[in-house]
Design a protein around this motif. Structure first.
Motif, PDB file in Angstrom:
ATOM      1  N   LYS A   1       0.813  -1.219   0.000  1.00  0.00           N
ATOM      2  CA  LYS A   1       0.000   0.000   0.000  1.00  0.00           C
ATOM      3  C   LYS A   1       0.844   1.266   0.000  1.00  0.00           C
ATOM      4  N   ASN A   2       2.019   1.203   0.636  1.00  0.00           N
ATOM      5  CA  ASN A   2       2.869   2.385   0.726  1.00  0.00           C
ATOM      6  C   ASN A   2       3.920   2.393  -0.379  1.00  0.00           C
ATOM      7  N   ILE A   3       4.306   3.566  -0.816  1.00  0.00           N
ATOM      8  CA  ILE A   3       5.329   3.701  -1.862  1.00  0.00           C
ATOM      9  C   ILE A   3       6.648   3.160  -1.339  1.00  0.00           C
ATOM     10  N   PRO A   4       7.272   2.217  -2.044  1.00  0.00           N
ATOM     11  CA  PRO A   4       8.541   1.639  -1.577  1.00  0.00           C
ATOM     12  C   PRO A   4       9.671   2.655  -1.589  1.00  0.00           C
ATOM     13  N   ALA A   5      10.648   2.402  -0.750  1.00  0.00           N
ATOM     14  CA  ALA A   5      11.814   3.281  -0.707  1.00  0.00           C
ATOM     15  C   ALA A   5      12.583   3.233  -2.017  1.00  0.00           C
ATOM     16  N   LYS A   6      12.685   2.041  -2.602  1.00  0.00           N
ATOM     17  CA  LYS A   6      13.362   1.896  -3.891  1.00  0.00           C
ATOM     18  C   LYS A   6      12.394   2.226  -5.024  1.00  0.00           C
ATOM     19  N   SER A   7      12.935   2.777  -6.098  1.00  0.00           N
ATOM     20  CA  SER A   7      12.094   3.268  -7.190  1.00  0.00           C
ATOM     21  C   SER A   7      11.654   2.159  -8.154  1.00  0.00           C
ATOM     22  N   ASP A   8      12.132   0.940  -7.964  1.00  0.00           N
ATOM     23  CA  ASP A   8      11.794  -0.143  -8.871  1.00  0.00           C
ATOM     24  C   ASP A   8      10.450  -0.758  -8.489  1.00  0.00           C
ATOM     25  N   TYR A   9       9.379  -0.154  -8.961  1.00  0.00           N
ATOM     26  CA  TYR A   9       8.029  -0.637  -8.698  1.00  0.00           C
ATOM     27  C   TYR A   9       7.090  -0.109  -9.770  1.00  0.00           C
ATOM     28  N   ILE A  10       5.883  -0.622  -9.757  1.00  0.00           N
ATOM     29  CA  ILE A  10       4.861  -0.126 -10.669  1.00  0.00           C
ATOM     30  C   ILE A  10       3.565   0.051  -9.891  1.00  0.00           C
ATOM     31  N   LYS A  11       2.873   1.133 -10.148  1.00  0.00           N
ATOM     32  CA  LYS A  11       1.598   1.396  -9.480  1.00  0.00           C
ATOM     33  C   LYS A  11       0.485   0.668 -10.222  1.00  0.00           C
ATOM     34  N   ILE A  12      -0.407   0.034  -9.459  1.00  0.00           N
ATOM     35  CA  ILE A  12      -1.481  -0.743 -10.074  1.00  0.00           C
ATOM     36  C   ILE A  12      -2.681  -0.778  -9.134  1.00  0.00           C
ATOM     37  N   SER A  13      -3.858  -0.821  -9.710  1.00  0.00           N
ATOM     38  CA  SER A  13      -5.078  -0.835  -8.898  1.00  0.00           C
ATOM     39  C   SER A  13      -5.385  -2.237  -8.394  1.00  0.00           C
ATOM     40  N   GLY A  14      -6.065  -2.279  -7.261  1.00  0.00           N
ATOM     41  CA  GLY A  14      -6.470  -3.558  -6.694  1.00  0.00           C
ATOM     42  C   GLY A  14      -7.418  -4.314  -7.600  1.00  0.00           C
ATOM     43  N   ILE A  15      -8.270  -3.593  -8.309  1.00  0.00           N
ATOM     44  CA  ILE A  15      -9.228  -4.261  -9.178  1.00  0.00           C
ATOM     45  C   ILE A  15      -8.526  -4.995 -10.324  1.00  0.00           C
ATOM     46  N   THR A  16      -7.392  -4.442 -10.777  1.00  0.00           N
ATOM     47  CA  THR A  16      -6.629  -5.112 -11.836  1.00  0.00           C
ATOM     48  C   THR A  16      -5.918  -6.346 -11.298  1.00  0.00           C
ATOM     49  N   LEU A  17      -5.347  -6.251 -10.106  1.00  0.00           N
ATOM     50  CA  LEU A  17      -4.702  -7.422  -9.499  1.00  0.00           C
ATOM     51  C   LEU A  17      -5.685  -8.578  -9.360  1.00  0.00           C
ATOM     52  N   LEU A  18      -6.887  -8.275  -8.912  1.00  0.00           N
ATOM     53  CA  LEU A  18      -7.897  -9.318  -8.733  1.00  0.00           C
ATOM     54  C   LEU A  18      -8.404  -9.842 -10.078  1.00  0.00           C
ATOM     55  N   ALA A  19      -8.460  -8.962 -11.073  1.00  0.00           N
ATOM     56  CA  ALA A  19      -8.888  -9.393 -12.402  1.00  0.00           C
ATOM     57  C   ALA A  19      -7.882 -10.371 -13.009  1.00  0.00           C
ATOM     58  N   ILE A  20      -6.586 -10.100 -12.807  1.00  0.00           N
ATOM     59  CA  ILE A  20      -5.557 -11.017 -13.293  1.00  0.00           C
ATOM     60  C   ILE A  20      -5.660 -12.338 -12.538  1.00  0.00           C
ATOM     61  N   GLN A  21      -5.853 -12.251 -11.226  1.00  0.00           N
ATOM     62  CA  GLN A  21      -5.989 -13.454 -10.412  1.00  0.00           C
ATOM     63  C   GLN A  21      -7.134 -14.335 -10.918  1.00  0.00           C
TER      64      GLN A  21
END
Length: 238
Positions: free
Chosen positions: A174-194
């Motif tokens: 939920k929180n922005i990681p300290a390292k910049s290697d990440y991608i922002k994504i919505s919960g609805i998309t994560l569940l849709a992929i699941q």
């Protein structure tokens, strides 16, 4: 080693000498292997016409080491006919399998997923982008790099109305990681992929960005030729 007829697909083929082919084969029981098809391009043989990508096959071979020798080839069922952008999608599937799958490692569940994916791509009304994303998900699961999609890094269930920050080696948070290697994504998309239900433009776009981000470390730095082809295809449509 002598291998009897077993289900397989040709991922890639190259001309070899005057009458032969070098084949990159994806088999159900033996994984990805290199096969030399001797004399199949000669006037006395009709095997070359079936030794094509997207043609379900039964192949037999013999040999040891990195390159086997084809001994028998039969069509298992009619070839999947892919056209235009779906043909490029099929080329992409073959390209990532060659890049990411080690030789001589059997993945029968991935072979079945690949066969089903080609069947979906061959259907007129299928969405090739949704079909590809589902295959990528199953591919990563098969090789031991499955995505974390139903809970975040502290174990809380993914909420469809929340945004998350996904790190390839950890999963969503939920929180922005300290390292910049990440991608922002919505919960609805994560569940849709699941749930393998990618049914909106927004979800498809986010899913595509997530898969590219996750898979880049496995594919390597060399650009995928299929992506260049797809870009050219879209440009020609303008």
């Amino acid at each position: 080693m002598k291998v009897e007829l077993n289900p397989a697909f040709i991922l890639h083929r190259r001309l070899y000498r005057e009458t032969s082919l070098l084949l990159d084969v994806f088999s159900r029981n033996y994984g990805r292997i290199g096969v030399l098809a001797k004399g199949v391009r000669s006037n006395k043989s009709n095997k070359s016409e079936i030794l094509q990508p997207y043609q379900p096959l039964q192949l037999a071979w013999t040999g040891k080491g990195e390159l086997m020798t084809l001994t028998m080839a039969e069509a298992d069922k009619p070839a999947y006919v892919l056209k235009d952008k779906k043909l490029i999608a099929g080329f992409y599937l073959n390209e990532i399998i060659i890049r990411m799958l080690h030789q001589h490692e059997a993945h029968p569940e991935l072979f079945i997923a690949y066969d089903k994916t080609l069947d979906l791509l061959a259907r007129k009304n299928s969405d090739e982008q949704a079909v590809i994303r589902v295959f990528e998900k199953r591919f990563l699961e098969s090789i031991g790099y499955g995505l974390v999609l139903d809970h975040d890094v502290i174990g809380e269930k993914i909420k469809p109305d929340c945004d998350y920050y996904y790190q390839a080696n950890r999963g969503p948070m939920k929180n922005i990681p300290a390292k910049s290697d990440y991608i922002k994504i919505s919960g609805i998309t994560l569940l849709a992929i699941q749930n393998e239900k990618l049914d909106t433009t927004h979800i498809l776009q986010e899913a595509k960005l997530l898969m590219r981000y996750v898979m880049k470390s496995h594919i390597g730095t060399k650009p995928l030729f299929s992506r260049k082809l797809y870009k050219l295809y879209l440009e020609n449509l303008k």
